[in-house]
Design a protein around this motif. Structure first.
Motif, PDB file in Angstrom:
ATOM      1  N   ARG A 375      -0.021  59.263 -72.545  1.00 54.03           N
ATOM      2  CA  ARG A 375       1.037  58.288 -72.790  1.00 54.03           C
ATOM      3  C   ARG A 375       2.324  58.710 -72.113  1.00 54.03           C
ATOM      4  NH1 ARG A 375       3.297  57.626 -78.763  1.00 54.03           N
ATOM      5  NH2 ARG A 375       4.333  59.514 -78.088  1.00 54.03           N
ATOM      6  N   SER A 378       2.090  58.518 -68.234  1.00 54.44           N
ATOM      7  CA  SER A 378       1.969  57.144 -67.737  1.00 54.44           C
ATOM      8  C   SER A 378       3.269  56.359 -67.921  1.00 54.44           C
ATOM      9  CB  SER A 378       0.807  56.421 -68.425  1.00 54.44           C
ATOM     10  OG  SER A 378       1.014  56.377 -69.816  1.00 54.44           O
ATOM     11  N   ARG A 379       4.339  57.028 -68.298  1.00 59.19           N
ATOM     12  CA  ARG A 379       5.655  56.393 -68.281  1.00 59.19           C
ATOM     13  C   ARG A 379       6.186  56.314 -66.856  1.00 59.19           C
ATOM     14  NH1 ARG A 379       7.938  59.706 -73.500  1.00 59.19           N
ATOM     15  NH2 ARG A 379       6.741  58.536 -75.001  1.00 59.19           N
ATOM     16  N   LEU A 384       2.193  54.083 -62.095  1.00 62.53           N
ATOM     17  CA  LEU A 384       1.507  52.885 -62.591  1.00 62.53           C
ATOM     18  C   LEU A 384       1.313  51.919 -61.430  1.00 62.53           C
ATOM     19  CD1 LEU A 384       3.344  52.252 -65.990  1.00 62.53           C
ATOM     20  CD2 LEU A 384       0.944  52.822 -65.705  1.00 62.53           C
ATOM     21  N   LEU A 414      -4.173  53.767 -78.362  1.00 59.97           N
ATOM     22  CA  LEU A 414      -3.484  52.488 -78.107  1.00 59.97           C
ATOM     23  C   LEU A 414      -2.169  52.729 -77.400  1.00 59.97           C
ATOM     24  CD1 LEU A 414      -4.189  50.548 -81.428  1.00 59.97           C
ATOM     25  CD2 LEU A 414      -4.725  49.735 -79.124  1.00 59.97           C
ATOM     26  N   GLY A 415      -1.488  53.807 -77.768  1.00 60.28           N
ATOM     27  CA  GLY A 415      -0.212  54.143 -77.124  1.00 60.28           C
ATOM     28  C   GLY A 415      -0.381  54.382 -75.641  1.00 60.28           C
ATOM     29  N   SER A 418      -1.363  51.109 -73.884  1.00 59.53           N
ATOM     30  CA  SER A 418      -0.218  50.192 -73.734  1.00 59.53           C
ATOM     31  C   SER A 418       0.475  50.411 -72.405  1.00 59.53           C
ATOM     32  CB  SER A 418       0.819  50.418 -74.834  1.00 59.53           C
ATOM     33  OG  SER A 418       0.330  50.013 -76.062  1.00 59.53           O
ATOM     34  N   ASN A 419       0.555  51.668 -71.988  1.00 63.50           N
ATOM     35  CA  ASN A 419       1.221  51.957 -70.717  1.00 63.50           C
ATOM     36  C   ASN A 419       0.293  51.697 -69.543  1.00 63.50           C
ATOM     37  OD1 ASN A 419       3.300  52.797 -72.318  1.00 63.50           O
ATOM     38  ND2 ASN A 419       3.153  54.963 -71.785  1.00 63.50           N
ATOM     39  N   VAL A 422      -0.167  48.248 -67.864  1.00 64.97           N
ATOM     40  CA  VAL A 422       0.914  47.608 -67.094  1.00 64.97           C
ATOM     41  C   VAL A 422       0.477  47.650 -65.642  1.00 64.97           C
ATOM     42  CG1 VAL A 422       3.319  47.723 -66.390  1.00 64.97           C
ATOM     43  CG2 VAL A 422       2.700  48.253 -68.731  1.00 64.97           C
ATOM     44  N   ASN A 454       0.389  48.521 -82.536  1.00 64.12           N
ATOM     45  CA  ASN A 454       0.070  49.094 -81.234  1.00 64.12           C
ATOM     46  C   ASN A 454      -0.871  48.213 -80.426  1.00 64.12           C
ATOM     47  OD1 ASN A 454       1.211  52.010 -80.786  1.00 64.12           O
ATOM     48  ND2 ASN A 454       0.841  51.766 -82.982  1.00 64.12           N
ATOM     49  N   TRP A 457       1.265  45.506 -78.945  1.00 65.17           N
ATOM     50  CA  TRP A 457       2.022  46.150 -77.865  1.00 65.17           C
ATOM     51  C   TRP A 457       1.161  46.235 -76.609  1.00 65.17           C
ATOM     52  CZ3 TRP A 457       6.018  50.258 -79.557  1.00 65.17           C
ATOM     53  CH2 TRP A 457       6.832  50.635 -78.471  1.00 65.17           C
ATOM     54  N   ARG A 460       0.649  42.789 -75.126  1.00 69.43           N
ATOM     55  CA  ARG A 460       1.857  42.328 -74.446  1.00 69.43           C
ATOM     56  C   ARG A 460       1.927  42.890 -73.036  1.00 69.43           C
ATOM     57  NH1 ARG A 460       7.747  44.688 -76.069  1.00 69.43           N
ATOM     58  NH2 ARG A 460       8.923  43.740 -74.378  1.00 69.43           N
ATOM     59  N   ASN A 461       1.716  44.202 -72.921  1.00 68.08           N
ATOM     60  CA  ASN A 461       1.808  44.834 -71.608  1.00 68.08           C
ATOM     61  C   ASN A 461       0.663  44.399 -70.697  1.00 68.08           C
ATOM     62  OD1 ASN A 461       4.117  46.120 -72.425  1.00 68.08           O
ATOM     63  ND2 ASN A 461       3.235  48.181 -72.509  1.00 68.08           N
ATOM     64  N   HIS A 497       6.336  42.203 -81.215  1.00 66.02           N
ATOM     65  CA  HIS A 497       5.462  42.406 -80.062  1.00 66.02           C
ATOM     66  C   HIS A 497       4.556  41.214 -79.824  1.00 66.02           C
ATOM     67  CE1 HIS A 497       6.612  46.407 -78.744  1.00 66.02           C
ATOM     68  NE2 HIS A 497       6.787  46.716 -80.008  1.00 66.02           N
TER      69      HIS A 497
ATOM     70  N   SER B 211       8.475  40.669 -69.745  1.00 59.70           N
ATOM     71  CA  SER B 211       8.837  42.085 -69.826  1.00 59.70           C
ATOM     72  C   SER B 211       7.675  42.919 -70.324  1.00 59.70           C
ATOM     73  CB  SER B 211      10.024  42.287 -70.762  1.00 59.70           C
ATOM     74  OG  SER B 211       9.578  42.333 -72.104  1.00 59.70           O
ATOM     75  N   TYR B 212       7.750  44.200 -70.043  1.00 63.29           N
ATOM     76  CA  TYR B 212       6.825  45.130 -70.663  1.00 63.29           C
ATOM     77  C   TYR B 212       7.674  46.239 -71.259  1.00 63.29           C
ATOM     78  CZ  TYR B 212       7.587  48.120 -66.567  1.00 63.29           C
ATOM     79  OH  TYR B 212       8.150  48.885 -65.581  1.00 63.29           O
ATOM     80  N   GLU B 213       7.084  46.977 -72.163  1.00 67.17           N
ATOM     81  CA  GLU B 213       7.800  48.125 -72.728  1.00 67.17           C
ATOM     82  C   GLU B 213       6.829  49.293 -72.760  1.00 67.17           C
ATOM     83  OE1 GLU B 213       9.640  47.238 -76.506  1.00 67.17           O
ATOM     84  OE2 GLU B 213      10.104  49.357 -76.860  1.00 67.17           O
ATOM     85  N   LEU B 214       7.226  50.393 -72.147  1.00 70.36           N
ATOM     86  CA  LEU B 214       6.341  51.555 -72.138  1.00 70.36           C
ATOM     87  C   LEU B 214       6.525  52.353 -73.418  1.00 70.36           C
ATOM     88  CD1 LEU B 214       6.765  52.733 -68.429  1.00 70.36           C
ATOM     89  CD2 LEU B 214       4.860  51.478 -69.422  1.00 70.36           C
ATOM     90  N   GLN B 215       5.433  52.903 -73.897  1.00 72.34           N
ATOM     91  CA  GLN B 215       5.529  53.751 -75.100  1.00 72.34           C
ATOM     92  C   GLN B 215       5.856  55.189 -74.724  1.00 72.34           C
ATOM     93  OE1 GLN B 215       3.300  53.771 -78.490  1.00 72.34           O
ATOM     94  NE2 GLN B 215       2.307  51.801 -78.242  1.00 72.34           N
TER      95      GLN B 215
END
Lengths: 653, 215
Positions: A375, A378-379, A384, A414-415, A418-419, A422, A454, A457, A460-461, A497, B211-215
């Protein structure tokens, strides 16, 4: 006497322990002690066979002058309690505690030693009863232990303090009673006293700003410098405990230990401790993670000191001990949490393979830590974008963790997902190809709100900038009512979310707006309902983005949006539009003005009619009061909206 | 009746050292997912040429003055397909980055100033920038955002495609209408190749934001 056959041996032992012959008892105790020392399996075996009460019975029935018997019994009790929770439980149930405590005042130093050592083993366990410092003479008793000349007894005093100090009231009481001062003096004592004292001090001051400021202040003498000095001790465990004490000071009160020299020392010492092959090394990884957590400056210091490379080396040695592996992953996660330079470095060193291998580790904590590490790295938007996380080697195990038996692992997975979802490209999503969507559909219905949050979230991404094909698939797999349930969830964070998910769903190509209006517009109605009933800014903001995006669609969509926004929930109440324009939150004001811009977009045929209705609802008078809004973004949008308004009306009123 | 508007075209100056003021420019048109399209003029003495260009913002980290995205150039003569590059941007916010580049072969302040002055919105800032690169300016309420965009790699073609990404763009973004102007800087290419982009509504009757939001 020949040893009995093993099946009779325990029964025989119990018999001998109950014997009136002291000599026989001592012999039996010695035999037990020799069998169980360092042997967990034997300990568990004898515990199951009920040997412990017999041993404790020896302790309670022996006369105070029977030193040999008492020493051996205490030693066996201590051994049963050492590292075996069931042993501690058995020893406590058998009533050993009060006897051991009483025998601390024995005139025989060896008896005192044995009892103190046994008690220290017991107090290492969470099962030991909480020592109530604030009750009766307990504080005095504790101080008497700490003031003893006997090293094991002072060590016991420190262990009891470490075990039972839990509240800030207790921390303060212990400080005021002089316990901290006494522990500080023990920092000059023997190795065992120093270590016990450091461990205890960290607990006594943790998260307590008042006690920390006294600890580092002049009234504590040179407490702080003594601890700093111990970071250079030749004993590795002492260095680690000293670092952990300093980290507690730093984390509890950011104004202390700003000194660059101390920060660099902490990082250097901890990196050096990684090389310890035992428990000290394991814990050093966690200590570094704690030091740099949420602190960009310290992450930079650690990065520049070569932390990433050191962690890579240790990771690629494939540690067999789960705690160590978990520690390395947690430290890597913290290092990559804020700084792109760290993440890039971690990724460039090809550490990903070792991290993804850990996703299938047998230890729950290791699997969760691997997800948290992914997680973090992958910020990196750059990575990405480059598709660095689209490899099946990463995605497949992550998707499998979505049905891990541990909820904690599911949430951590899930965290990371989520990234990773994207996706800026048009290439087919690896996540969807690996069956990830089906898992998310299931998890959206979870009873656990953290899991639902999560999942929303991640969805959404996943939907962000998705093309029609992907959106069609997601919409049809989830079903309109799953969207509605998420939007109307009783947790505001899930609602937020879910609305952001719909925002993304209806963005993009103009016909994506239709998703909200399909099936009698259930999703659209749910959004409107949530905007009326929610009490949370974040929910309003995302809800308004949905409406604003819809208002950039066709005439029929603009009309539907206007209806909802001008609705007055009750007599004399404000419409949502006016309420949001008057919000204290500039982000909410901004998106509301965008909705107005879209509703009155000049090229749309029905714009004039909507302008008239908005004017009738005093919206433009409200906007006129906002031309000098303190937020630049709001100000500029208001001017655009008013500019559009003025193309329709000659507003000389 | 027209409302009197306070025009804060000139940014305030914060005296003394660049303190911890949050000079975070915030503009909903400069956000992830936003698409822009327009042209890059690549004229030289030999010929007039312009490529159609599409830009998409992918990442935005205002705390660190960072932006990134893709740039797609269409009708590029030497290429069979549109050429896509990935770029990273530095936002001149006086906290993370100043007007002085100090790298990418643009190490002289006079080169920087020569390019920034090509944006009319830069002139109120010039005098302070000449003194200290603009590090004591508070740009948080200025309706223009200045950036440098540097292409990092080709996304869909090889480096032998005959195109260069050695230089970078000086960019000026207008917060009010989302229009982007830029000048390409590369000592080995024609100077002042101009980039002009506007926000794309992608067929919509208005503006849409994802939008997206990274965790």
């Amino acid at each position: 006497m020949p040893a009995s056959a093993s099946s009779n041996f325990p029964a025989d032992l119990i018999g001998r322990l109950s014997s009136v012959d002291g000599g026989a008892k001592i012999k039996a105790l010695r035999e037990v002690k020799n069998q169980i020392i360092g042997n967990r399996t034997k300990k568990v075996y004898y515990i199951k066979l009920g040997l412990v009460p017999s041993v404790v019975s020896v302790l309670s029935t022996a006369s105070d002058s029977d030193s040999d018997l008492l020493i051996q019994a205490a030693a066996v009790v201590g051994s049963f309690s050492c590292g075996v929770e069931a042993g501690v439980e058995a020893v406590l149930s058998a009533g050993a505690l009060p006897h051991l405590l009483r025998l601390l005042s024995s005139p025989d130093e060896k008896v005192v030693d044995a009892c103190a050592r046994a008690l220290r083993m017991i107090y290492r366990s969470k099962r030991a009863p909480k020592y109530d410092f604030l009750q009766g003479q307990n504080m005095s008793f504790l101080l008497s232990l700490l003031n003893s000349d006997n090293e094991n007894v002072t060590g016991l005093g420190a262990s009891i303090t470490s075990h039972s100090c839990q509240t800030s009231a207790e921390q303060k009481a212990l400080y005021d009673a002089g316990v901290v001062k006494k522990l500080v003096s023990l920092l000059q004592g023997s190795l065992s006293q120093r270590d016990a004292s450091l461990e205890s001090l960290a607990i006594l001051i943790k998260n307590n700003h008042e006690v920390i400021s006294k600890f580092v202040g002049p009234e504590s003498g040179s407490a702080l410098s003594s601890v700093i000095e111990l970071t250079k001790d030749k004993n590795a465990r002492t260095r680690l405990l000293a670092c952990m004490c300093l980290i507690v000071i730093r984390n509890g009160s950011l104004c202390y230990l700003e000194d660059v020299g101390i920060r660099n020392t902490l990082v250097t010492v901890l990196l050096g401790l990684f090389d310890d092959p035992g428990q000290v090394g394991d814990e050093a990884f966690f200590a570094l993670a704690s030091l740099i957590s949420d602190n960009e400056d310290l992450q930079k210091v650690a990065f520049e000191a070569g932390a990433v490379d050191k962690l890579r080396v240790h990771l690629q040695r494939n540690p067999s001990h789960a705690r160590r592996l978990q520690g390395i992953l947690v430290a890597l996660a913290e290092l990559g949490s804020k700084l792109e330079s760290c993440r890039s470095n971690i990724l460039s060193l090809q550490v990903l393979k070792s991290v993804t291998d850990a996703l299938t580790h047998e230890s729950t904590e290791v699997r969760a830590a691997a997800c948290i590490c992914l997680r973090s790295v992958s910020r990196s938007v750059k990575n990405l974008s480059a598709g660095s996380f689209t490899d099946e080697m990463i995605v497949v195990p992550l998707v499998q963790l979505l049905h891990d038996h541990s909820t904690c692992v599911q949430v951590a997975a899930l965290g990371a997902i989520s990234n990773i979802v994207v996706d800026f490209s048009v290439r087919k999503s690896t996540f969807m190809r690996c069956g990830g969507l089906k898992q998310l559909v299931q998890l959206a219905k979870s009873m656990d709100s953290t899991v639902r949050l999560n999942t929303a979230w991640a969805l959404r991404n996943l939907v962000f900038l998705a093309d029609s094909k992907r959106k069609d698939m997601i919409y049809s797999e989830l079903g309109a009512f799953t969207f509605v349930n998420l939007i109307c969830d009783h947790e505001p964070s899930v609602q937020e979310h879910a609305l952001a998910l719909v925002r993304n769903l209806v963005d993009g190509s103009i016909h994506h707006v239709e998703y909200a209006f399909a099936e009698d517009g259930v999703i659209f109605q749910a959004v409107g309902k949530q905007l009326q009933s929610a009490l949370n800014s974040e929910v309003w903001i995302q809800g308004m983005y949905v409406l604003s995006n819809l208002a950039s669609g066709a005439e029929v969509h603009k009309e539907s949006v206007l209806e909802i926004l001008l609705q007055q929930p009750g007599k004399g109440t404000q419409s949502p539009l006016l309420k949001f324009l008057r919000s204290n939150d500039s982000r909410l004001r901004t998106v509301t003005v965008w909705a107005i811009i879209n509703l009155t977009f000049p090229s749309s045929p029905g714009a004039f009619g909507r302008v008239v209705r908005l004017r009738g609802a005093s919206i433009f008078s409200q906007l006129k009061t906002m031309v000098n809004d303190p937020c630049l973004d709001v100000k500029l949008r208001v001017r655009t909206a008013l500019g559009q308004y003025l193309t329709f009306v000659d507003d000389s009123a | 009746m027209p409302v009197r508007v306070v025009n804060s075209a000139t940014p305030s100056q914060v005296p003394g050292e660049n303190s911890g003021h949050t000079s975070r420019p915030s503009c909903s048109l400069l956000s992830v997912g936003q698409a822009f399209s327009g042209t890059q003029n690549v004229s030289s003495q030999q010929k007039d040429e312009a490529w159609r260009v599409n830009v998409r913002i992918q990442g935005c980290d205002l705390d660190h003055g960072y932006l990134c995205g893709t740039m797609e150039a269409l009708n590029v003569p030497l290429a069979d397909t549109p050429v896509v590059t990935f770029w990273e941007g530095e936002i001149v916010d006086a906290k993370n980055y100043t007007f002085f580049t100090g790298k990418w072969e643009a190490t002289r302040p006079e080169d920087d100033i020569r390019h920034w002055t090509k944006f009319p919105s830069f002139s109120p800032l010039m005098s302070q920038v000449e003194v200290d690169g603009g590090k004591s300016l508070d740009l948080s309420n200025y309706p223009y955002i200045f950036m440098r965009w540097k292409e990092q790699y080709f996304v869909n073609v090889g480096t032998d495609c005959g195109l260069t990404i050695a230089g970078f763009y000086y960019v000026c973004f207008s917060c009010s209408d989302g229009s982007i102007n830029g000048f390409y800087y590369d000592p080995n290419s024609s100077p002042f190749q101009k980039l002009e982009l506007k926000v794309t509504n992608e067929g919509r009757s208005g503006f849409s934001f994802s939008s997206y939001e990274l965790q």
